[in-house]
Each structure stands twice: as structure tokens, then as C-alpha cells.
Write an enzyme that holds these catalytic residues in place. Structure first.
Site, PDB file in Angstrom:
ATOM      1  N   HIS A 105       0.835  -1.200   0.000  1.00 56.87           N
ATOM      2  CA  HIS A 105       0.000   0.000   0.000  1.00 56.87           C
ATOM      3  C   HIS A 105       0.874   1.256   0.000  1.00 56.87           C
ATOM      4  O   HIS A 105       1.619   1.503   0.947  1.00 56.87           O
ATOM      5  CB  HIS A 105      -0.892  -0.001   1.237  1.00 56.87           C
ATOM      6  CG  HIS A 105      -2.138   0.823   1.086  1.00 56.87           C
ATOM      7  ND1 HIS A 105      -2.122   2.122   0.619  1.00 56.87           N
ATOM      8  CD2 HIS A 105      -3.447   0.527   1.333  1.00 56.87           C
ATOM      9  CE1 HIS A 105      -3.367   2.589   0.598  1.00 56.87           C
ATOM     10  NE2 HIS A 105      -4.182   1.635   1.010  1.00 56.87           N
ATOM     11  N   GLY A 106       0.790   2.049  -1.063  1.00 58.34           N
ATOM     12  CA  GLY A 106       1.470   3.331  -1.101  1.00 58.34           C
ATOM     13  C   GLY A 106       0.740   4.354  -0.245  1.00 58.34           C
ATOM     14  O   GLY A 106      -0.258   4.040   0.409  1.00 58.34           O
TER      15      GLY A 106
END
Length: 330
Positions: free
Chosen positions: A130-131
Site C-alpha cells: 500500500h502506497g
């Protein structure tokens, strides 16, 4: 001696319009050194404009989401009669929104996805890093809809469902709270489901070293076991260089851990190169438990990071990759 106002009016002394305006304002307000103050303000604006821009650009993603929502509402109104006679009336809407996001992906990030052929025709659980924002996942979803005409049900944090106006968008694209039973049901119905085990914590507090922050989470692995489906690892190169967070500031981490408030400021919106890599499937194995499967999935995602991401991430390098030819083997 010629008065300043008179010189402005008569043109006897060469002056710019701005200088004349400043002189008039000085006399009208009685304030001295107004020109010096204005010059200082303009200087500060010049200095801080780049900083202001990098905090504003992430908001454009939110703007694009609301544009998508507006389109869906218009589409719903236009097709409200047809909806009663068709079960697939929203496919056209999804295709249009996917086209919008794919256009943004191509123009702003030169987006590529590698390994899409590894996505099975049947069900599967996609597990990804997850950025700071899930922008790269939106781009992947757009490609999946356009190239395979499939949607991927997505597990999202509870706060997403509290965002005003988002319900139609979430319903149309199969975003769900994520109870295990609901995930298993979707998988057993033949759908793809995607989850980031790191969730909001990973989004806000991971950094350019791309540390996975999964903790001891095994629920997603149990879902894959219960549904008897493979796990599909996924990672997007340079996702941390597109948008970054100030998660390294201690007070924001304390606020999240104690109050669950995801209020960490974002900055960036840089047009860096994005490449999404899909790894080899981890097949269903009835002989391993959830903890073991979770470790295998984590190792698979970490392997994609090690192979495709230069650590630590660098914004300038990621920008330059827009002009490089991809030479790695996928």
C-alpha cells in the site's frame, strides 16, 4: 517638487502602473513602506510556491475521484429506466471511469502493468503493498476492467465508507468493509478480491525504504484457505515517490495508534514512472495454516520489492525513469 499622484497622472516621471498603485495606496491608507512590504510578500510567495504546489497536487486525486462520482450519478440518472431490464447496466459506467483513470495513468505516470496474464480467469486473492494513496491500485483496476472486462472486489478501511458522496463509487466498483465471510463469498462466486494487509498503517507510516508493515495479520491468508483460491502478489514500482507522507513525525503516529485518526499530511503528486508487477501465484495448499501462508505471501511481495525497486526510493531518479526503456525481465 512634483507630488507622486501628480507624477502618476501626468506621466512626467516614468513609473510602472504597479508603482503608481502602491504610491496611491500609501497615501490613501497612510501606511509607510507599503512597497517594501508588498515586495517581501511577493518574495515569500515566489519562495514557497513549489512547497504549496506539492501539498495541493495530492488533492487532485481526490478531485478525480469526485469527477468519477459525478459521472456515475449522471449515468445512473440517464439509465434509470434501462436498469430495470438489465443486470449489467453499470458495465458501461465502469468502462468509462476506467478510461478516465487509464488516461490519467498514461499521461501523468507513464503507467505500465507487467504480468497481467498471470491473473487467473477464475477467483484469486490479490495481495499488494500500500502506497501513501492507492492511486496505483486504481490504475491497475482500470487496466483490469479495460483489458479483461473484470472487476476486482476490494477490501477498504472503514473510514473510506464515511467519506461524503463515495457510496455510489464504492458500490459500483465492489469495495467492501472486509468481513471474512463476505470475502470468502465473493471468491467462491468466482471473483477476484484484493487486499493490502498493511492497510492504512502501511500507507501512512511506511516510507522510501518500502518496509512492509503487516504485523501478525493472517486473516487474509485464512480467507484464501477457506475459499481454496491462490494468492496473487502485486507491487508498484516508485509508488512512494509519487506521493509521500509526513508519517515520520511522531505526533501523527501517536494520534493514529491511540485514536485511529488517519490525519497524516500528504505531499507530492510527482509525475514519476509507475510500473505494477504481478508475481507468480501462490497456489492453494490444504496442508499449510494461515500463519505459514501469510509468511509466504509476505515473502512474495518482498521479493517483488527487492527485484523491482531501488532502495531507498528517490523522486528525481523515479522521474528520470519516465525517459528510460524498460530492460528488466518481467
Amino acid at each position: 517638487m512634483i507630488h507622486r499622484n501628480e507624477s502618476c497622472a501626468s506621466g512626467q516621471v516614468p513609473m510602472t502602473y504597479l508603482s503608481c498603485l502602491v504610491y496611491i495606496l500609501e497615501e490613501w491608507t497612510g501606511a509607510e513602506y507599503l512597497e517594501d512590504c508588498l515586495n517581501y510578500v511577493f518574495y515569500l510567495l515566489w519562495v514557497f510556491t513549489p512547497l504549496i504546489i506539492v501539498f495541493i497536487l495530492p488533492g487532485l486525486i481526490l478531485l478525480l475521484l469526485y469527477i468519477s462520482i459525478i459521472f456515475l450519478y449522471v449515468y445512473k440518472r440517464k439509465n434509470e429506466l434501462k436498469e430495470a431490464y438489465s443486470n449489467d447496466i453499470w458495465n458501461g459506467a465502469r468502462q468509462m471511469v476506467a478510461t478516465l483513470w487509464d488516461g490519467h495513468a498514461r499521461i501523468w505516470h507513464g503507467y505500465e502493468v507487467h504480468g497481467l496474464e498471470k491473473i487467473p480467469d477464475g477467483p484469486g486473492l490479490i495481495v499488494f503493498y500500500h502506497g501513501a494513496t492507492p492511486t496505483d491500485y486504481f490504475y491497475f483496476m482500470a487496466k483490469l476492467i479495460m483489458l479483461k472486462n473484470r472487476i476486482c472486489y476490494t477490501v477498504a478501511d472503514h473510514f473510506v465508507f464515511k467519506l461524503p458522496g463515495f457510496k455510489l463509487l464504492l458500490d459500483t466498483f465492489g469495495v467492501m468493509h472486509g468481513p471474512k465471510e463476505e470475502c470468502v463469498k465473493a471468491l467462491k462466486s468466482g471473483h477476484l478480491v484484493a487486499i493490502s494487509p498493511g492497510g492504512v498503517r502501511e500507507a501512512l507510516f511506511s516510507d522510501e525504504t518500502y518496509v512492509l508493515m503487516w504485523g501478525n495479520r493472517t486473516g487474509f491468508a485464512q480467507v484464501a484457505i477457506d475459499a481454496k483460491v491462490p494468492i496473487i502478489p502485486m507491487f508498484t514500482q516508485n509508488v512512494r515517490e509519487g506521493i509521500r507522507t509526513l508519517g515520520g513525525i511522531r505526533i501523527f503516529r501517536l494520534m493514529y495508534e491511540r485514536l485511529r485518526l488517519p490525519v497524516v499530511p500528504l505531499y507530492g503528486g510527482f509525475p514519476v514512472k509507475f510500473r505494477t508487477y504481478i508475481g507468480d501465484l501462490i497456489p492453494y495448499d490444504p496442508n499449510i495454516n494461515a500463519a505459514e501462508l501469510s509468511e509466504k505471501a509476505k515473502a512474495a511481495v518482498q521479493s517483488l520489492i527487492d527485484r523491482h525497486q531501488k532502495i531507498p526510493g528517490n523522486v528525481f531518479r523515479a522521474l528520470m525513469e519516465r525517459f528510460e526503456t524498460q530492460q528488466e525481465e518481467d
